[in-house]
Design a protein around this motif. Structure first.
Motif, PDB file in Angstrom:
ATOM      1  N   PHE A   1       0.821  -1.211   0.000  1.00 17.20           N
ATOM      2  CA  PHE A   1       0.000   0.000   0.000  1.00 17.20           C
ATOM      3  C   PHE A   1       0.854   1.260   0.000  1.00 17.20           C
ATOM      4  CE2 PHE A   1      -2.669   3.253   2.063  1.00 17.20           C
ATOM      5  CZ  PHE A   1      -3.681   3.273   1.133  1.00 17.20           C
ATOM      6  N   TYR A   2       1.935   1.287   0.773  1.00 16.10           N
ATOM      7  CA  TYR A   2       2.736   2.494   0.900  1.00 16.10           C
ATOM      8  C   TYR A   2       3.893   2.559  -0.084  1.00 16.10           C
ATOM      9  CZ  TYR A   2       0.118   3.406   5.090  1.00 16.10           C
ATOM     10  OH  TYR A   2      -0.892   3.651   5.955  1.00 16.10           O
ATOM     11  N   THR A   3       3.977   1.630  -1.008  1.00 17.41           N
ATOM     12  CA  THR A   3       5.080   1.640  -1.962  1.00 17.41           C
ATOM     13  C   THR A   3       5.119   2.915  -2.798  1.00 17.41           C
ATOM     14  OG1 THR A   3       4.971  -0.763  -2.036  1.00 17.41           O
ATOM     15  CG2 THR A   3       6.177   0.323  -3.788  1.00 17.41           C
ATOM     16  N   PRO A   4       4.006   3.418  -3.334  1.00 20.86           N
ATOM     17  CA  PRO A   4       4.095   4.664  -4.107  1.00 20.86           C
ATOM     18  C   PRO A   4       4.465   5.869  -3.244  1.00 20.86           C
ATOM     19  CG  PRO A   4       2.001   3.566  -4.511  1.00 20.86           C
ATOM     20  CD  PRO A   4       2.676   2.840  -3.412  1.00 20.86           C
ATOM     21  N   TYR A   5       4.203   5.777  -1.947  1.00 24.42           N
ATOM     22  CA  TYR A   5       4.448   6.913  -1.074  1.00 24.42           C
ATOM     23  C   TYR A   5       5.763   6.794  -0.309  1.00 24.42           C
ATOM     24  CZ  TYR A   5      -0.512   7.190  -1.974  1.00 24.42           C
ATOM     25  OH  TYR A   5      -1.731   7.236  -2.580  1.00 24.42           O
ATOM     26  N   ALA A   6       6.573   5.813  -0.636  1.00 18.69           N
ATOM     27  CA  ALA A   6       7.802   5.578   0.119  1.00 18.69           C
ATOM     28  C   ALA A   6       8.753   6.766   0.042  1.00 18.69           C
ATOM     29  CB  ALA A   6       8.491   4.311  -0.386  1.00 18.69           C
ATOM     30  N   THR A   7       8.793   7.448  -1.083  1.00 14.26           N
ATOM     31  CA  THR A   7       9.695   8.590  -1.197  1.00 14.26           C
ATOM     32  C   THR A   7       9.280   9.726  -0.278  1.00 14.26           C
ATOM     33  OG1 THR A   7       8.403   9.421  -3.050  1.00 14.26           O
ATOM     34  CG2 THR A   7      10.330   8.063  -3.567  1.00 14.26           C
ATOM     35  N   TYR A   8       7.997   9.782   0.050  1.00 11.69           N
ATOM     36  CA  TYR A   8       7.531  10.831   0.946  1.00 11.69           C
ATOM     37  C   TYR A   8       7.605  10.397   2.402  1.00 11.69           C
ATOM     38  CZ  TYR A   8       5.634  12.377  -3.478  1.00 11.69           C
ATOM     39  OH  TYR A   8       5.493  12.750  -4.773  1.00 11.69           O
ATOM     40  N   ILE A   9       7.393   9.117   2.654  1.00 13.06           N
ATOM     41  CA  ILE A   9       7.366   8.622   4.030  1.00 13.06           C
ATOM     42  C   ILE A   9       8.772   8.440   4.580  1.00 13.06           C
ATOM     43  CG2 ILE A   9       6.686   6.640   5.428  1.00 13.06           C
ATOM     44  CD1 ILE A   9       4.220   6.403   3.698  1.00 13.06           C
TER      45      ILE A   9
ATOM     46  N   PRO B   1      11.663  10.215   4.466  1.00 10.66           N
ATOM     47  CA  PRO B   1      12.255  11.316   5.235  1.00 10.66           C
ATOM     48  C   PRO B   1      11.548  11.563   6.563  1.00 10.66           C
ATOM     49  CG  PRO B   1      11.937  11.980   2.965  1.00 10.66           C
ATOM     50  CD  PRO B   1      11.281  10.652   3.128  1.00 10.66           C
ATOM     51  N   LEU B   2      10.239  11.388   6.591  1.00  7.96           N
ATOM     52  CA  LEU B   2       9.515  11.559   7.851  1.00  7.96           C
ATOM     53  C   LEU B   2       9.897  10.490   8.862  1.00  7.96           C
ATOM     54  CD1 LEU B   2       5.998  12.415   6.423  1.00  7.96           C
ATOM     55  CD2 LEU B   2       7.676  13.980   7.385  1.00  7.96           C
ATOM     56  N   ARG B   3      10.019   9.251   8.386  1.00 12.74           N
ATOM     57  CA  ARG B   3      10.413   8.160   9.267  1.00 12.74           C
ATOM     58  C   ARG B   3      11.829   8.375   9.786  1.00 12.74           C
ATOM     59  NH1 ARG B   3      12.481   2.725   8.455  1.00 12.74           N
ATOM     60  NH2 ARG B   3      11.657   1.401  10.091  1.00 12.74           N
ATOM     61  N   ARG B   4      12.719   8.850   8.916  1.00 11.02           N
ATOM     62  CA  ARG B   4      14.099   9.116   9.314  1.00 11.02           C
ATOM     63  C   ARG B   4      14.154  10.231  10.363  1.00 11.02           C
ATOM     64  NH1 ARG B   4      18.459  12.312   7.216  1.00 11.02           N
ATOM     65  NH2 ARG B   4      20.434  11.305   7.666  1.00 11.02           N
ATOM     66  N   ALA B   5      13.361  11.287  10.170  1.00  7.90           N
ATOM     67  CA  ALA B   5      13.327  12.374  11.148  1.00  7.90           C
ATOM     68  C   ALA B   5      12.784  11.895  12.483  1.00  7.90           C
ATOM     69  CB  ALA B   5      12.474  13.525  10.609  1.00  7.90           C
ATOM     70  N   LEU B   6      11.776  11.028  12.459  1.00  9.42           N
ATOM     71  CA  LEU B   6      11.236  10.483  13.698  1.00  9.42           C
ATOM     72  C   LEU B   6      12.277   9.643  14.421  1.00  9.42           C
ATOM     73  CD1 LEU B   6       8.769   9.975  15.542  1.00  9.42           C
ATOM     74  CD2 LEU B   6       8.298   7.978  14.147  1.00  9.42           C
ATOM     75  N   LEU B   7      12.977   8.799  13.695  1.00  8.15           N
ATOM     76  CA  LEU B   7      13.988   7.961  14.326  1.00  8.15           C
ATOM     77  C   LEU B   7      15.151   8.792  14.862  1.00  8.15           C
ATOM     78  CD1 LEU B   7      14.044   4.921  11.892  1.00  8.15           C
ATOM     79  CD2 LEU B   7      13.027   5.050  14.155  1.00  8.15           C
TER      80      LEU B   7
END
Length: 174
Positions: free
Chosen positions: A18-26, A28-34
Motif C-alpha cells: 500500500f505504501y510503496t508509491p508513497y515511500a519517497t515521501y514517508i 524522510p519523515l520516518r528518518r526524522a522520527l527515528l
C-alpha cells in the motif's frame, strides 16, 4: 487468534504494497522520527530518568496501597476547591467576553453615527440600499450555484454503476 492467523497474509500484503508509491515521501519523515527518538534517548532521557523513576514509584505506591480516610477527605476538599476555582475562572471569562461584545456594539453604533453624520442621511440610505442589494444578489447567485451543484451530484450518483466505488482503488470507502 484464528482470525489473526487467517488474515495475516492479506494484512501483510496490504502493508507491504500500500505504501510503496508513497515511500519517497514517508522515508524522510520516518528518518526524522527515528533521529528525534535517538536524540531523546541519548541526551534528554538520562536527565529525565530520575524524575521518571520517582514519579513511577510514587504512582505505584498510591495505586497499590489502600486509601485512608484522611486522604479521601483531602481529595474531596481539593476537588471542591478546584471546582470553585474553575467556576470563578468561567465567570471571569464570560464577563470579559460580554464586556468585549458590549464594547464592539457601542463602537459600531458610534461608527455608524459618525458615518451617517459625514455622508449625510440621504447618501447613507443609498449606500445601505446598495449593500442590501449586493448581499441579496450574492444570495441569489449562491442559491443558483447550489442548485447546479446539487443537480450535477444527482446526475453523477445516477451514473455510478451498482457496486462501483468512487475515489482511489485502495481506501475508497473512507
Amino acid at each position: 487468534m484464528d482470525l489473526l492467523q487467517e488474515n495475516f497474509p492479506q494484512l501483510f500484503y496490504l502493508y507491504s504494497t500500500f505504501y510503496t508509491p508513497y515511500a519517497t515521501y514517508i522515508h524522510p519523515l520516518r528518518r526524522a522520527l527515528l533521529l528525534t527518538q535517538s536524540y531523546f534517548y541519548r541526551y534528554a532521557f538520562p536527565a529525565l530518568y530520575p524524575f521518571y523513576a520517582l514519579t513511577l514509584r510514587l504512582l505505584g505506591s498510591v495505586f497499590t496501597e489502600q486509601p485512608s480516610l484522611a486522604s479521601l477527605t483531602l481529595l474531596a476538599v481539593l476537588l471542591l476547591v478546584s471546582l470553585k476555582l474553575v467556576d470563578v475562572l468561567r465567570r471571569a471569562i464570560i464577563s470579559w467576553i460580554a464586556f468585549a461584545i458590549r464594547m464592539i456594539m457601542y463602537a459600531s453604533i458610534v461608527l455608524v453615527g459618525v458615518w451617517v453624520y459625514q455622508r449625510g442621511l440621504e447618501q447613507s440610505l443609498e449606500d445601505l440600499g446598495w449593500a442590501i442589494g449586493l448581499l441579496a444578489g450574492l444570495g441569489e447567485q449562491g442559491e443558483k450555484m447550489g442548485r447546479a451543484r446539487a443537480a450535477r451530484r444527482a446526475r453523477e450518483a445516477r451514473s455510478i454503476p451498482e457496486g462501483h466505488y468512487r475515489g482511489r482503488r485502495r481506501g475508497a470507502g473512507w
